[in-house]
Scaffold this motif. Structure first.
Motif, PDB file in Angstrom:
ATOM      1  N   SER A 170      11.058  11.688  -9.235  1.00 14.08           N
ATOM      2  CA  SER A 170      10.442  10.403  -8.936  1.00 14.08           C
ATOM      3  C   SER A 170      10.203  10.332  -7.435  1.00 14.08           C
ATOM      4  CB  SER A 170      11.383   9.272  -9.385  1.00 14.08           C
ATOM      5  OG  SER A 170      10.872   8.048  -8.909  1.00 14.08           O
ATOM      6  N   TYR A 171       8.979  10.046  -7.077  1.00 15.22           N
ATOM      7  CA  TYR A 171       8.670   9.954  -5.651  1.00 15.22           C
ATOM      8  C   TYR A 171       7.606   8.883  -5.429  1.00 15.22           C
ATOM      9  CZ  TYR A 171       7.160  11.147  -0.923  1.00 15.22           C
ATOM     10  OH  TYR A 171       6.846  11.091   0.396  1.00 15.22           O
ATOM     11  N   LEU A 172       7.867   8.062  -4.447  1.00 11.67           N
ATOM     12  CA  LEU A 172       6.921   6.989  -4.143  1.00 11.67           C
ATOM     13  C   LEU A 172       6.090   7.406  -2.939  1.00 11.67           C
ATOM     14  CD1 LEU A 172       6.300   4.030  -5.087  1.00 11.67           C
ATOM     15  CD2 LEU A 172       7.660   3.321  -3.115  1.00 11.67           C
ATOM     16  N   ILE A 173       4.793   7.493  -3.141  1.00 12.68           N
ATOM     17  CA  ILE A 173       3.919   7.879  -2.031  1.00 12.68           C
ATOM     18  C   ILE A 173       3.154   6.641  -1.572  1.00 12.68           C
ATOM     19  CG2 ILE A 173       2.217   8.767  -3.710  1.00 12.68           C
ATOM     20  CD1 ILE A 173       1.369  10.781  -1.560  1.00 12.68           C
ATOM     21  N   THR A 174       3.278   6.349  -0.282  1.00 13.39           N
ATOM     22  CA  THR A 174       2.644   5.150   0.249  1.00 13.39           C
ATOM     23  C   THR A 174       1.597   5.527   1.290  1.00 13.39           C
ATOM     24  OG1 THR A 174       4.688   3.929  -0.091  1.00 13.39           O
ATOM     25  CG2 THR A 174       3.058   2.923   1.345  1.00 13.39           C
ATOM     26  N   PHE A 175       0.378   5.093   1.059  1.00 13.02           N
ATOM     27  CA  PHE A 175      -0.726   5.423   1.965  1.00 13.02           C
ATOM     28  C   PHE A 175      -0.861   4.363   3.056  1.00 13.02           C
ATOM     29  CE2 PHE A 175      -1.573   7.595  -1.983  1.00 13.02           C
ATOM     30  CZ  PHE A 175      -1.972   8.857  -1.553  1.00 13.02           C
ATOM     31  N   PRO A 176      -1.405   4.766   4.206  1.00 11.63           N
ATOM     32  CA  PRO A 176      -1.603   3.797   5.293  1.00 11.63           C
ATOM     33  C   PRO A 176      -2.561   2.684   4.850  1.00 11.63           C
ATOM     34  CG  PRO A 176      -1.995   6.050   6.033  1.00 11.63           C
ATOM     35  CD  PRO A 176      -1.880   6.104   4.550  1.00 11.63           C
ATOM     36  N   PRO A 177      -2.471   1.526   5.487  1.00 16.03           N
ATOM     37  CA  PRO A 177      -3.273   0.366   5.062  1.00 16.03           C
ATOM     38  C   PRO A 177      -4.788   0.564   5.193  1.00 16.03           C
ATOM     39  CG  PRO A 177      -1.923  -0.132   7.005  1.00 16.03           C
ATOM     40  CD  PRO A 177      -1.499   1.194   6.529  1.00 16.03           C
ATOM     41  N   ILE A 178      -5.205   1.519   6.017  1.00 12.81           N
ATOM     42  CA  ILE A 178      -6.662   1.687   6.149  1.00 12.81           C
ATOM     43  C   ILE A 178      -7.273   2.385   4.942  1.00 12.81           C
ATOM     44  CG2 ILE A 178      -6.822   1.659   8.677  1.00 12.81           C
ATOM     45  CD1 ILE A 178      -6.839   4.812   8.428  1.00 12.81           C
ATOM     46  N   TYR A 179      -6.417   2.847   4.045  1.00 11.95           N
ATOM     47  CA  TYR A 179      -6.925   3.475   2.812  1.00 11.95           C
ATOM     48  C   TYR A 179      -7.222   2.360   1.800  1.00 11.95           C
ATOM     49  CZ  TYR A 179      -5.345   8.212   4.158  1.00 11.95           C
ATOM     50  OH  TYR A 179      -5.166   9.416   4.756  1.00 11.95           O
ATOM     51  N   HIS A 180      -8.414   2.376   1.282  1.00 10.43           N
ATOM     52  CA  HIS A 180      -8.774   1.358   0.277  1.00 10.43           C
ATOM     53  C   HIS A 180      -9.321   2.017  -0.963  1.00 10.43           C
ATOM     54  CE1 HIS A 180      -8.060  -2.147   2.737  1.00 10.43           C
ATOM     55  NE2 HIS A 180      -8.603  -1.477   3.758  1.00 10.43           N
ATOM     56  N   GLY A 181      -9.158   1.316  -2.043  1.00  5.96           N
ATOM     57  CA  GLY A 181      -9.731   1.788  -3.307  1.00  5.96           C
ATOM     58  C   GLY A 181      -9.283   3.193  -3.663  1.00  5.96           C
ATOM     59  N   ILE A 182      -8.007   3.422  -3.512  1.00  3.68           N
ATOM     60  CA  ILE A 182      -7.489   4.778  -3.730  1.00  3.68           C
ATOM     61  C   ILE A 182      -7.573   5.182  -5.202  1.00  3.68           C
ATOM     62  CG2 ILE A 182      -5.433   6.238  -3.509  1.00  3.68           C
ATOM     63  CD1 ILE A 182      -4.521   4.272  -1.276  1.00  3.68           C
ATOM     64  N   VAL A 183      -8.124   6.377  -5.412  1.00  4.10           N
ATOM     65  CA  VAL A 183      -8.147   6.944  -6.759  1.00  4.10           C
ATOM     66  C   VAL A 183      -7.485   8.321  -6.694  1.00  4.10           C
ATOM     67  CG1 VAL A 183      -9.586   7.740  -8.662  1.00  4.10           C
ATOM     68  CG2 VAL A 183     -10.272   5.724  -7.331  1.00  4.10           C
ATOM     69  N   ILE A 184      -6.449   8.505  -7.501  1.00  7.54           N
ATOM     70  CA  ILE A 184      -5.737   9.783  -7.470  1.00  7.54           C
ATOM     71  C   ILE A 184      -5.973  10.554  -8.754  1.00  7.54           C
ATOM     72  CG2 ILE A 184      -3.445  10.863  -7.295  1.00  7.54           C
ATOM     73  CD1 ILE A 184      -2.552   8.569  -5.600  1.00  7.54           C
ATOM     74  N   SER A 185      -6.270  11.828  -8.607  1.00  4.94           N
ATOM     75  CA  SER A 185      -6.418  12.654  -9.804  1.00  4.94           C
ATOM     76  C   SER A 185      -5.694  13.977  -9.597  1.00  4.94           C
ATOM     77  CB  SER A 185      -7.898  12.897 -10.100  1.00  4.94           C
ATOM     78  OG  SER A 185      -8.489  13.574  -9.017  1.00  4.94           O
ATOM     79  N   GLY A 186      -5.535  14.699 -10.669  1.00  5.32           N
ATOM     80  CA  GLY A 186      -4.883  16.013 -10.570  1.00  5.32           C
ATOM     81  C   GLY A 186      -3.513  16.041 -11.217  1.00  5.32           C
TER      82      GLY A 186
END
Lengths: 211, 414
Positions: free
Chosen positions: B17-33
């Motif tokens: 289990s790992y929580l990945i947090t992106f910087p606030p300037i990232y918007h509309g994040i879509v993760i695949s893979g």
């Protein structure tokens, strides 16, 4: 559990900037992935990487193989190659990290040391002193790779007779070196496990050192 | 400055289990893979900028996590894509191969063997033993090198227990270990059946010990010592000779048959249990008693700081110094005990690690509980369950100990 500590010293002086260091990083990752598929290594090998240019730096301390995440390796534009300083840091790390046998616990297997450089020690006096310090530690085996036209074999020979030479600094050279490293580690791991009663270094492996 | 999360490695079969947090300037994040069916992990959005990767990986390798997002600029927004790596380590248990030993090898031996001995008489103890090829051998299609032999002779009521550990580096040690066990057994069994001398010496010793007369006790002790010498030490010597003979016949060096030997003969008398042992090499023999809170090592393992190397029955120097051989003999008379253990270092190393721990009673309690209360493979050491216990003991030998994958053999008299 008896660990097999592996120290890898990597030259990050200016001449390694760009393609060479990127190639080293890829080779390191490939090597870890190879080692992780060998059950002996996966269970016993712990690795630390120390980088050196003008300064020496612990890229990561002795870490279980399965926990290693290779961080970014930064390389300055130019500057000297202080291998002596790297050996000094290595000895400090060794003293702090390598476990000796005590009443309740068996110590580590004798550590392996690998050094990769594309130059020669700019701090030769310090280097010579530190070679003696390294010899006081119980390394099972030491291997060095002198890559590129500017690399000098002679200073490394003071440290070990296992010196690989290569005329070029490229991915091919590093790949061969790190493949050699991983074979040495897996063979070493095997030999320590097959003869659990002998507290000796993994046997020296007969591999032709030709590039 | 680019964002570089240091995503910790995952491992097959281990919950992650790992929580990945992106910087606030990232918007509309879509993760695949991350494909649950393929790798066993899934991803869940916790907030707009943080995501949890979790699950139990089923496949090892390097996963490329693709992150698409929109970076807000002063004048326009940019659509961006980055790739992060997540490494999934293999499970070491999946990496160990279990390769069969080629059929045509000399001195073929079963990969595992188990036995139980149940004397048909009230008040006597049972013996169970199990031996299993180590993973390090299975990985390379090599044979088990350990051996054991346990018996109870109803005619004279002597138990004979022998365990031998063939050296991993010696090519024919599996046969050396077998010859050692068979030879010492044959010799002891014959000697103990021949006459009552030894039994009489033990009875005489007990009387002398009870008399509280120190001189008498010492005298009787010497007699026992001599008897034991001509029984156990001579048995080991016979094994030494027998192995040498086999080596000579095959035009090989005896070294190729290197093996350790742990030997114990035990008998119940009216006044208690007589236990004795002789031991060459590593491993352990221990007389364990929970009632009296004692764990007596019946010998000293041949390793430690100074020798750095174990001793083998095949070494002639072992048999040249009779004083040293005397020092390897142990005997005891006790009212009762919980268990007598004989084990190869494939068991004692992972379980005890050092001689110091081998001499620590608490460690033996832990060890005993590890066997009887094991979560995966408990062994029921109650008398009526001995038949089942031998198989359970074999299963118990599968215990997982990173870096310890030697052949494992254990015999328990209880």
């Amino acid at each position: 559990m008896r660990r097999l500590p592996v120290y890898i010293l990597i030259d990050t002086s200016g001449s390694m900037k760009g393609e060479p260091i990127e190639a080293v990083k890829v080779c390191l990752s490939d090597m870890f992935s190879t080692l992780k598929n060998d059950p002996y290594s996966l269970e016993t090998v712990w690795v630390s990487v120390i980088t050196f240019n003008k300064e020496a730096q612990v890229l990561f301390p002795l870490t279980e193989l399965d926990k290693i995440v290779v961080p970014k390796i930064s390389v300055p534009d130019d500057g000297p190659t202080h291998i002596g300083r790297a050996l000094e840091l290595l000895c400090n790390q060794y003293d702090a990290e390598v476990r000796n046998t005590n009443v309740e616990q068996k110590g580590d297997w004798r550590p392996l040391l690998f050094i990769l450089t594309d130059g020669k020690p700019s701090d030769i006096l310090h280097y010579n002193n530190m070679v003696e310090e390294v010899k006081l530690r119980k390394f099972g085996n030491i291997f060095a790779c002198a890559a590129g036209m500017k690399a000098k074999k002679e200073p490394l020979l003071q440290l070990t007779s296992n010196v690989l030479e290569s005329a070029s600094i490229d991915a091919g050279t590093f790949k061969q070196f790190f493949q050699y490293v991983s074979v040495t580690i897996t063979e070493g791991g095997k030999s320590v496990q097959m003869t659990p009663d002998i507290d000796n270094p993994p046997e020296e492996i007969e591999i032709q050192l030709d590039f | 400055m680019s964002f570089t999360p240091n995503i910790p490695n995952a491992s097959v079969n281990k919950e992650y289990s790992y929580l990945i947090t992106f910087p606030p300037i990232y918007h509309g994040i879509v993760i695949s893979g991350i494909d649950k069916d393929e790798i066993g992990l899934e991803i869940e959005s916790i907030t707009e900028n943080s995501f949890k990767i979790f699950g139990t990986p089923i496949k090892s390798g390097t996963i490329e996590i693709k992150v698409k997002y929109i970076q807000e600029g002063l004048f326009s927004n940019k659509s961006k894509e980055e790739i992060f790596e997540l490494i999934i380590n293999p499970d070491p248990r999946d990496l160990w191969k279990d390769l069969p030993v080629p059929d045509d090898i000399e001195y073929k031996k079963e990969n595992e063997f188990t036995k139980c001995v149940i004397p048909q008489k009230e008040g006597l103890k049972n013996v169970i033993a199990a031996s299993k090829r180590g993973r390090s051998h299975a990985q390379e299609a090599k044979s088990r090198d350990d051996h054991f032999k346990i018996t109870f002779n109803p005619d004279n009521e002597w138990y004979i227990l022998a365990v031998a550990d063939g050296a991993g580096s010696a090519e024919f040690s599996r046969e050396g270990a077998r010859i050692a066990c068979e030879t010492v057994w044959e010799f002891c069994n014959q000697k103990l059946s021949e006459n009552q001398d030894f039994d009489n010496a033990i009875i005489a010793y007990k009387q002398a010990a009870d008399s509280k007369d120190e001189a008498k006790e010492l005298e009787a002790r010497k007699v026992i010592g001599n008897q034991l010498y001509s029984l156990l030490v001579m048995a080991a010597y016979k094994a030494h000779v027998a192995i040498n003979k086999e080596a000579t016949q095959k035009e090989r060096q005896a070294k190729a048959y290197s093996t350790t030997l742990l030997l114990s003969v035990v008998k119940k008398f009216d006044f208690g249990w007589f236990t004795s042992a002789f031991w060459i090499g590593d491993g352990a023999i221990c007389l364990f008693d929970m009632n009296n809170k004692t764990a007596k090592l019946l010998g000293i393992p041949d390793e430690g700081e100074y020798s750095g190397q174990t001793r083998f029955v095949t070494m002639s120097e072992v048999f040249t110094d009779s004083t040293a051989l005397f020092k390897r003999l142990r005997f005891n008379i006790v009212d009762d005990f919980t268990a007598l253990f004989l084990m190869s270092d494939g068991v004692s190393d992972p379980m005890f690690e050092t001689d110091f721990n081998l001499n620590n009673y608490d460690k033996w309690v832990e060890f005993y509980k590890n066997i009887t209360e094991n979560q995966e493979n408990p062994v029921d050491l109650s008398h009526e369950k001995s038949e089942e216990a031998k198989q359970a003991l074999l299963n118990w030998l599968n215990f997982w100990s990173p870096g310890n994958h030697d052949d494992r053999t254990i015999a328990i008299l209880y």
